[in-house]
Design a protein around this motif. Structure first.
Motif, PDB file in Angstrom:
ATOM      1  N   GLU A  99       0.817  -1.215   0.000  1.00  0.00           N
ATOM      2  CA  GLU A  99       0.000   0.000   0.000  1.00  0.00           C
ATOM      3  C   GLU A  99       0.850   1.264   0.000  1.00  0.00           C
ATOM      4  O   GLU A  99       0.349   2.359  -0.212  1.00  0.00           O
ATOM      5  N   SER A 100       2.146   1.111   0.219  1.00  0.00           N
ATOM      6  CA  SER A 100       3.027   2.272   0.308  1.00  0.00           C
ATOM      7  C   SER A 100       3.833   2.516  -0.966  1.00  0.00           C
ATOM      8  O   SER A 100       4.746   3.333  -0.973  1.00  0.00           O
ATOM      9  N   SER A 101       3.514   1.806  -2.037  1.00  0.00           N
ATOM     10  CA  SER A 101       4.169   2.093  -3.309  1.00  0.00           C
ATOM     11  C   SER A 101       3.631   3.404  -3.873  1.00  0.00           C
ATOM     12  O   SER A 101       2.541   3.877  -3.502  1.00  0.00           O
ATOM     13  N   ILE A 102       4.378   4.004  -4.762  1.00  0.00           N
ATOM     14  CA  ILE A 102       3.943   5.267  -5.384  1.00  0.00           C
ATOM     15  C   ILE A 102       2.609   5.073  -6.102  1.00  0.00           C
ATOM     16  O   ILE A 102       1.670   5.873  -5.949  1.00  0.00           O
ATOM     17  N   LYS A 155      -3.308   5.691  -6.213  1.00  0.00           N
ATOM     18  CA  LYS A 155      -4.569   4.999  -6.471  1.00  0.00           C
ATOM     19  C   LYS A 155      -5.529   5.158  -5.312  1.00  0.00           C
ATOM     20  O   LYS A 155      -6.726   5.448  -5.506  1.00  0.00           O
ATOM     21  N   ASN A 156      -5.056   4.994  -4.087  1.00  0.00           N
ATOM     22  CA  ASN A 156      -5.911   5.103  -2.912  1.00  0.00           C
ATOM     23  C   ASN A 156      -6.406   6.519  -2.675  1.00  0.00           C
ATOM     24  O   ASN A 156      -7.416   6.728  -1.993  1.00  0.00           O
ATOM     25  N   GLY A 216      -7.361   8.348  -5.159  1.00  0.00           N
ATOM     26  CA  GLY A 216      -8.265   8.653  -6.256  1.00  0.00           C
ATOM     27  C   GLY A 216      -7.613   9.443  -7.368  1.00  0.00           C
ATOM     28  O   GLY A 216      -8.304  10.135  -8.124  1.00  0.00           O
ATOM     29  N   ALA A 217      -6.307   9.324  -7.502  1.00  0.00           N
ATOM     30  CA  ALA A 217      -5.592  10.113  -8.509  1.00  0.00           C
ATOM     31  C   ALA A 217      -5.689   9.504  -9.899  1.00  0.00           C
ATOM     32  O   ALA A 217      -5.226  10.102 -10.870  1.00  0.00           O
ATOM     33  N   PHE A 218      -6.295   8.311 -10.012  1.00  0.00           N
ATOM     34  CA  PHE A 218      -6.358   7.648 -11.309  1.00  0.00           C
ATOM     35  C   PHE A 218      -7.761   7.710 -11.914  1.00  0.00           C
ATOM     36  O   PHE A 218      -8.187   6.824 -12.647  1.00  0.00           O
ATOM     37  N   ASP A 219      -8.488   8.788 -11.602  1.00  0.00           N
ATOM     38  CA  ASP A 219      -9.851   8.890 -12.091  1.00  0.00           C
ATOM     39  C   ASP A 219      -9.938   9.371 -13.526  1.00  0.00           C
ATOM     40  O   ASP A 219     -11.005   9.297 -14.148  1.00  0.00           O
ATOM     41  N   ASP A 220      -8.820   9.909 -14.056  1.00  0.00           N
ATOM     42  CA  ASP A 220      -8.871  10.390 -15.435  1.00  0.00           C
ATOM     43  C   ASP A 220      -9.038   9.206 -16.375  1.00  0.00           C
ATOM     44  O   ASP A 220      -8.482   8.134 -16.170  1.00  0.00           O
ATOM     45  N   GLN A 221      -9.807   9.393 -17.436  1.00  0.00           N
ATOM     46  CA  GLN A 221     -10.166   8.289 -18.326  1.00  0.00           C
ATOM     47  C   GLN A 221      -8.957   7.672 -19.024  1.00  0.00           C
ATOM     48  O   GLN A 221      -8.944   6.493 -19.334  1.00  0.00           O
ATOM     49  N   SER A 222      -7.944   8.456 -19.268  1.00  0.00           N
ATOM     50  CA  SER A 222      -6.780   7.953 -19.995  1.00  0.00           C
ATOM     51  C   SER A 222      -5.836   7.140 -19.104  1.00  0.00           C
ATOM     52  O   SER A 222      -4.948   6.446 -19.595  1.00  0.00           O
ATOM     53  N   LEU A 250       7.533  -0.389   7.369  1.00  0.00           N
ATOM     54  CA  LEU A 250       7.641   0.673   6.377  1.00  0.00           C
ATOM     55  C   LEU A 250       6.453   0.670   5.412  1.00  0.00           C
ATOM     56  O   LEU A 250       6.182   1.669   4.766  1.00  0.00           O
ATOM     57  N   PHE A 251       5.762  -0.456   5.316  1.00  0.00           N
ATOM     58  CA  PHE A 251       4.637  -0.537   4.428  1.00  0.00           C
ATOM     59  C   PHE A 251       3.339  -0.060   5.064  1.00  0.00           C
ATOM     60  O   PHE A 251       2.274  -0.115   4.463  1.00  0.00           O
ATOM     61  N   GLU A 252       3.407   0.363   6.293  1.00  0.00           N
ATOM     62  CA  GLU A 252       2.230   0.842   7.013  1.00  0.00           C
ATOM     63  C   GLU A 252       2.230   2.367   7.009  1.00  0.00           C
ATOM     64  O   GLU A 252       3.225   2.984   7.280  1.00  0.00           O
ATOM     65  N   HIS A 253       1.145   2.955   6.688  1.00  0.00           N
ATOM     66  CA  HIS A 253       1.064   4.418   6.667  1.00  0.00           C
ATOM     67  C   HIS A 253      -0.337   4.871   7.066  1.00  0.00           C
ATOM     68  O   HIS A 253      -1.251   4.062   7.103  1.00  0.00           O
TER      69      HIS A 253
END
Length: 247
Positions: free
Chosen positions: A78-81, A86-87, A89-95, A244-247
């Protein structure tokens, strides 16, 4: 308020600085094995050459596998870029351009790391195996000092990247994710140099005990050390960095 930015300048800064550090480590790796070779060529003693060859095999196989697995654990976490964006909501653009950019950066970082294992480590054979009349302990101290010099290169590059991350993380929290990657990769590399030092100590003890049978020691040493290297690599515990994977 969370601050996130993955524009061209940020991507270039992350990749360029990471790439520069990996290149310095790659140069350090080459120097490490060159110096190890110089030591065993000076003494023309078969067990020393076998020890160095085993370390080269450990680097190309066990260390390679572990570093690759470690990076992929970051990519899947869950801590990857990509997953942070994604969490949010930055990937809402159609492309899906944002997701493509994040994934491409992660893939580039993984590919860059794997360049540490792409160059074949070629070691010269010795021309004649002579009996050991030198101070074996002093020779292995030279081996260990050479390994520690390589570890210092890794640690310096780790510190340099951490400085970059600390400088930028407050204004862009994607640097925190980048910091997770840097932490797990460079901590793993540092631990593996410790593993190499353990192998050197075991090789010293074995050769010191059985040095009188130098003619038979070569392949036997290689086989035994390889088994011990496999065990040590498999047992390296990375549970201390799971937080480190917890945020």
């Amino acid at each position: 308020m969370i601050k996130i930015n993955l524009n061209d300048q940020v991507r270039d800064a992350m990749f360029t600085n990471y790439s520069d550090s990996i290149e310095k480590i790659e140069n350090g790796l080459e120097s490490f094995f060159e110096e190890m070779q110089n030591i065993y060529m000076t003494h023309q003693y078969s067990p020393l050459q076998k020890t160095t060859q085993i370390l080269a095999d450990v680097w190309n196989n066990q260390v390679n596998d572990q570093i690759s697995t470690t990076i992929r654990s970051w990519i899947d976490s869950e801590s990857s870029i990509e997953n942070i964006l994604k969490n949010m909501g930055a990937f809402d653009d159609q492309s899906n351009e944002s997701q493509k950019v994040a994934k491409a950066l992660q893939d580039d970082l993984l590919e860059e790391t794997q360049t540490l294992f792409e160059k074949e480590i070629k070691l010269s054979p010795i021309t004649e195996s002579v009996s050991m009349s030198k101070d074996l302990k002093a020779i292995f101290e030279d081996f260990t000092n050479t390994a520690n010099q390589f570890k210092n290169i890794i640690s310096t590059q780790h510190e340099n990247l951490q400085s970059l991350i600390s400088k930028n993380a407050e204004d862009n929290q994607l640097y925190i994710s980048f910091g997770y990657l840097v932490k797990i990769v460079f901590s793993a590399l540092e631990l593996q140099i410790d593993n190499i030092n353990n192998q050197l100590q075991e090789a010293h003890d074995m050769i010191a005990e059985r040095g009188s049978s130098a003619q038979n020691l070569g392949s036997d040493t290689a086989s035994t050390l390889s088994q011990e290297s496999d065990g040590n690599a498999a047992n390296t515990d990375f549970s201390d960095i799971k937080h480190l994977f917890e945020h």
